[in-house]
Design a protein around this motif. Structure first.
Motif, mmCIF file in Angstrom:
data_model
loop_
_atom_site.group_PDB
_atom_site.id
_atom_site.type_symbol
_atom_site.label_atom_id
_atom_site.label_comp_id
_atom_site.label_asym_id
_atom_site.label_seq_id
_atom_site.Cartn_x
_atom_site.Cartn_y
_atom_site.Cartn_z
ATOM 1 N N ARG A 57 0.837 -1.209 0.000
ATOM 2 C CA ARG A 57 0.000 0.000 0.000
ATOM 3 C C ARG A 57 0.869 1.255 0.000
ATOM 4 O O ARG A 57 0.560 2.241 -0.670
ATOM 5 N N VAL A 63 2.554 6.212 -2.289
ATOM 6 C CA VAL A 63 3.576 7.205 -2.603
ATOM 7 C C VAL A 63 3.556 7.510 -4.099
ATOM 8 O O VAL A 63 3.649 8.673 -4.514
ATOM 9 N N PHE A 70 8.676 10.956 -2.924
ATOM 10 C CA PHE A 70 8.230 12.255 -2.389
ATOM 11 C C PHE A 70 9.121 12.599 -1.214
ATOM 12 O O PHE A 70 9.079 11.933 -0.170
ATOM 13 N N THR A 94 10.534 14.755 4.447
ATOM 14 C CA THR A 94 11.219 14.565 5.730
ATOM 15 C C THR A 94 12.738 14.644 5.572
ATOM 16 O O THR A 94 13.288 14.199 4.559
ATOM 17 N N GLY A 141 11.170 16.353 10.826
ATOM 18 C CA GLY A 141 10.152 15.340 10.568
ATOM 19 C C GLY A 141 8.756 15.903 10.744
ATOM 20 O O GLY A 141 8.139 16.394 9.800
ATOM 21 N N PRO A 189 7.993 20.072 9.249
ATOM 22 C CA PRO A 189 8.676 20.220 7.959
ATOM 23 C C PRO A 189 9.048 21.664 7.629
ATOM 24 O O PRO A 189 9.923 21.901 6.796
ATOM 25 N N ARG A 197 1.668 24.576 2.168
ATOM 26 C CA ARG A 197 0.398 24.180 1.562
ATOM 27 C C ARG A 197 0.634 23.154 0.445
ATOM 28 O O ARG A 197 -0.173 22.245 0.249
ATOM 29 N N LEU A 222 1.571 19.677 2.114
ATOM 30 C CA LEU A 222 0.489 19.217 2.998
ATOM 31 C C LEU A 222 -0.757 18.840 2.195
ATOM 32 O O LEU A 222 -1.499 17.934 2.582
ATOM 33 N N ASN A 259 -2.715 15.118 2.507
ATOM 34 C CA ASN A 259 -4.150 14.826 2.700
ATOM 35 C C ASN A 259 -4.563 13.586 1.927
ATOM 36 O O ASN A 259 -5.335 12.754 2.406
ATOM 37 N N GLY A 310 2.406 11.915 9.287
ATOM 38 C CA GLY A 310 1.933 12.600 10.488
ATOM 39 C C GLY A 310 1.790 11.591 11.611
ATOM 40 O O GLY A 310 1.008 10.637 11.492
ATOM 41 N N MET A 325 0.819 14.215 16.121
ATOM 42 C CA MET A 325 0.516 15.353 15.226
ATOM 43 C C MET A 325 -0.980 15.394 14.893
ATOM 44 O O MET A 325 -1.602 16.461 14.899
HETATM 45 P P1 TGC Z 1 0.491 25.610 9.304
HETATM 46 O O1 TGC Z 1 0.938 27.008 9.638
HETATM 47 O O2 TGC Z 1 -0.639 25.010 10.054
HETATM 48 O O3 TGC Z 1 0.147 25.552 7.756
HETATM 49 C C1 TGC Z 1 1.080 25.977 6.781
HETATM 50 C C2 TGC Z 1 0.324 26.130 5.464
HETATM 51 O O4 TGC Z 1 -0.179 24.855 5.058
HETATM 52 C C3 TGC Z 1 -1.612 24.900 4.966
HETATM 53 N N1 TGC Z 1 -2.116 23.612 5.461
HETATM 54 C C4 TGC Z 1 -2.678 22.698 4.670
HETATM 55 N N2 TGC Z 1 -2.926 22.707 3.341
HETATM 56 C C5 TGC Z 1 -3.498 21.610 2.821
HETATM 57 N N3 TGC Z 1 -3.816 20.527 3.572
HETATM 58 C C6 TGC Z 1 -3.556 20.484 4.906
HETATM 59 N N4 TGC Z 1 -3.855 19.402 5.621
HETATM 60 C C7 TGC Z 1 -2.966 21.606 5.505
HETATM 61 N N5 TGC Z 1 -2.570 21.907 6.767
HETATM 62 C C8 TGC Z 1 -2.059 23.137 6.721
HETATM 63 C C9 TGC Z 1 -2.028 26.069 5.837
HETATM 64 O O5 TGC Z 1 -3.277 26.580 5.441
HETATM 65 C C10 TGC Z 1 -0.899 27.026 5.559
HETATM 66 O O6 TGC Z 1 -1.125 27.571 4.274
HETATM 67 P P2 TGC Z 1 -0.706 29.100 3.912
HETATM 68 O O7 TGC Z 1 -1.048 29.237 2.468
HETATM 69 O O8 TGC Z 1 -1.524 29.959 4.830
HETATM 70 O O9 TGC Z 1 0.777 29.179 4.198
HETATM 71 O O10 TGC Z 1 1.770 24.675 9.373
HETATM 72 P P3 TGC Z 1 2.701 24.268 10.581
HETATM 73 O O11 TGC Z 1 4.106 24.548 10.204
HETATM 74 O O12 TGC Z 1 2.172 24.848 11.869
HETATM 75 O O13 TGC Z 1 2.553 22.665 10.595
HETATM 76 C C11 TGC Z 1 1.379 22.043 10.852
HETATM 77 C C12 TGC Z 1 1.613 20.518 11.018
HETATM 78 C C13 TGC Z 1 2.501 20.222 12.210
HETATM 79 C C14 TGC Z 1 0.246 19.911 11.264
HETATM 80 C C15 TGC Z 1 2.236 19.960 9.734
HETATM 81 O O14 TGC Z 1 3.509 20.442 9.564
HETATM 82 C C16 TGC Z 1 2.234 18.466 9.695
HETATM 83 O O15 TGC Z 1 1.268 17.861 9.261
HETATM 84 N N6 TGC Z 1 3.360 17.785 10.120
HETATM 85 C C17 TGC Z 1 3.512 16.361 9.937
HETATM 86 C C18 TGC Z 1 4.512 16.085 8.829
HETATM 87 C C19 TGC Z 1 4.159 14.909 8.010
HETATM 88 O O16 TGC Z 1 3.023 14.416 8.018
HETATM 89 N N7 TGC Z 1 5.092 14.432 7.228
HETATM 90 C C20 TGC Z 1 4.833 13.335 6.339
HETATM 91 C C21 TGC Z 1 5.950 13.171 5.336
HETATM 92 S S1 TGC Z 1 5.496 12.213 3.910
HETATM 93 C C22 TGC Z 1 5.354 10.636 4.490
HETATM 94 O O17 TGC Z 1 5.419 10.361 5.634
HETATM 95 C C23 TGC Z 1 5.114 9.599 3.478
HETATM 96 S S2 TGC Z 1 4.981 7.988 4.073
HETATM 97 C C24 TGC Z 1 4.214 7.323 2.749
HETATM 98 C C25 TGC Z 1 4.096 5.877 2.686
HETATM 99 O O18 TGC Z 1 5.107 5.151 2.617
HETATM 100 O O19 TGC Z 1 2.932 5.438 2.592
#
Ligand code: TGC
Ligand code: FAD
Length: 400
Positions: free
Chosen positions: A106, A111, A145, A148, A153, A156, A249, A252, A256, A380, A384
């Motif tokens: 999956r 990815v 992609f 990280t 992590g 980001p 954005r 992120l 989603n 996430g 988170m």
């Molecule tokens: P924050 O200030 O809240 O937002 C920054 C900008 O991003 C926008 N935004 C989103 N846009 C779309 N979808 C979302 N879910 C969004 N959440 C936020 C937001 O509107 C803002 O936009 P703009 O235009 O105003 O600048 O950001 P923050 O720095 O406070 O961080 C929030 C936080 C901690 C929730 C976020 O950084 C986060 O989700 N961190 C977790 C990192 C993460 O999930 N990394 C994953 C890496 S990829 C991966 O793991 C692949 S594994 C795949 C596999 O093998 O299956």
């Protein structure tokens, strides 16, 4: 028919893995998608995956990717460019079946379709889309992609990878860490800081200065390629940058999509484990009786099945909302948080029912359980997603 006979008939038609009949909430077409993916997994993956997991390698992974492409599974929820244009619920059901085989499978599909292809589809230039999407949908090109980093992590925004303009080119320097598909990728979507905020770059992995060493010694997702990305002065043309999107954005919005796939997928690992536990409990005898006849075992089986049904109802509700265009990303966090957590608990409980056999790769349970430890962390962490939902509920950020 007597009342007693009716009750027996009802009991016989109840599916122990779908106690509340969620199956009936699916259309015929949706059930057909599910059956097709299940059959593909049974042929291409199930007979081999325990061995791949044990050896920490997928045999002929490129041919597997091509088979997944031929089956229409790569970027299946995207429109055009050779993608199947299926619904969010179809995609979710496919993720569930893939992860019932192995979370690594999956992951590969997530990815490719939800992160690399979605990023290009959503944010790429027409040239990016024409160059990469048809080949990626067919499984002739693999994507990864890179968000990280070793020191970045959950946060980001703190990334250190930088892209600077040099004449008409961009030059990218930095490291990405824990990147699924990295070592087998033809193209990397790399997120880097610029003078204009974080931007995404479409980087062919043949670019001089780019390398993707394999990460070894994993105890989880062993049937998945996980890599470091090293970018040492990687020079790409101006056209490699996503033209419009700036800031977090960009990445992120891709997360989603992948998180949505995970909230379905994790239920597959749970279903497979519960199925193994149920079968084992009905044949394994202790104290002269099948262990399924003990109240404590029945309690475990019942609680697991109810949690599985609750997770599936949540996934379907979120999936229908996504198809109707009314899904809030916070709801994806609710689904990922709950379903991965529940799935892990189901695997752990199933493991106890199998006793010592539960730790053996002869059964899928421990493999799923170990895989879900990664799933709980990537896309996430559970912390988170708790904070994302907490912020939505209270209006207060508790990240820092
Ligand atoms: P924050 O200030 O809240 O937002 C920054 C900008 O991003 C926008 N935004 C989103 N846009 C779309 N979808 C979302 N879910 C969004 N959440 C936020 C937001 O509107 C803002 O936009 P703009 O235009 O105003 O600048 O950001 P923050 O720095 O406070 O961080 C929030 C936080 C901690 C929730 C976020 O950084 C986060 O989700 N961190 C977790 C990192 C993460 O999930 N990394 C994953 C890496 S990829 C991966 O793991 C692949 S594994 C795949 C596999 O093998 O299956
Ligand atoms: P950290 O962010 O260092 O977190 C460590 C712990 O601290 C966690 O429990 C976390 O929840 C907690 N924590 C951090 N901040 C807070 C806070 N504010 N409040 C409370 N607790 C906090 N990334 C990609 O970009 N692309 C990929 O393809 C990819 N594939 C992956 C494949 C695998 C097998 C794995 C394991 C990871 C993958 N990742 C990928 C990386 C993954 O997204 C990160 O591991 C994840 O985002 C967490 O980052 P971290 O490991 O650096 O943990």
């Amino acid at each position: 028919m007597s009342t007693a006979t009716t009750k027996t008939a009802r009991r016989q038609t109840l599916d122990p893995l779908d106690l509340v009949g969620i199956d009936q909430l699916l259309s015929g077409d949706e059930r057909a998608v599910r059956s097709t993916v299940r059959a593909m997994c049974a042929e291409l993956v199930d007979p081999f995956v325990a061995d791949w997991y044990e050896r920490g390698t997928i045999d002929d992974v490129r041919e597997l990717v091509r088979s997944l492409g031929r089956g229409g599974l790569l970027g299946m929820h995207l429109e055009g460019y050779g993608c199947a244009g299926m619904s969010a619920v179809d995609y979710g059901l496919a993720c569930l079946e893939l992860e019932a085989s192995d979370s690594g499978l999956r992951s590969l599909v997530s990815v490719q379709g939800s992160l690399a292809m979605f990023a290009i589809h959503q944010w790429g230039s027409p040239e990016h889309k024409d160059e990469w999407l048809p080949r990626m949908a067919a499984g002739d090109a693999v994507g990864c992609f890179g968000l990280t980093e070793p020191d970045s992590g959950s946060d980001p925004a703190s990334m250190r990878t930088r892209a600077r303009q040099d004449g008409d080119d961009w030059v990218i320097d930095g490291r990405k860490m824990w990147i699924t598909n990295g070592s087998i990728a033809d193209v990397a979507v790399v997120w880097a800081g610029t003078d204009d905020g974080i931007r995404g770059f479409v980087v062919p992995t043949t670019s001089p200065g780019f390398s993707a060493p394999l990460i070894k010694h994993k105890m989880s997702l062993r049937a998945s390629v996980t890599s470091e990305l090293v970018l040492d002065g990687v020079r790409v043309p101006a056209s490699a940058a996503f033209p419009e999107v700036r800031g977090l954005r960009g990445p992120l919005s891709c997360l989603n999509e992948a998180r949505y796939g995970i909230l379905w997928g994790s239920l597959g690992a749970a279903r497979s484990s519960l199925h193994a536990a149920l079968e084992y409990a009905s044949t394994r005898e202790q104290f002269g009786r099948p262990i399924s006849s003990f109240q404590l075992t029945q309690q475990k089986l019942v609680d697991m099945s109810i949690e599985l049904s609750k997770g599936a109802l949540l996934a379907l509700t979120i999936g229908r909302a996504k198809d109707d265009g009314r899904l809030d990303p916070v709801q994806v966090s609710v689904g990922k948080l709950n379903n991965v957590r529940s799935a892990l608990e189901i695997c752990r409980t199933s493991r106890t029912i199998l006793g010592a056999n539960g730790i053996s790769l002869e059964y899928p349970v421990m493999r799923h359980m170990n895989n879900l430890e990664s799933v709980l962390t990537y896309e996430g962490t559970s912390e988170m997603h708790t904070l994302i939902v907490g912020q939505a509920m209270t209006g207060r950020s508790a990240f820092a």
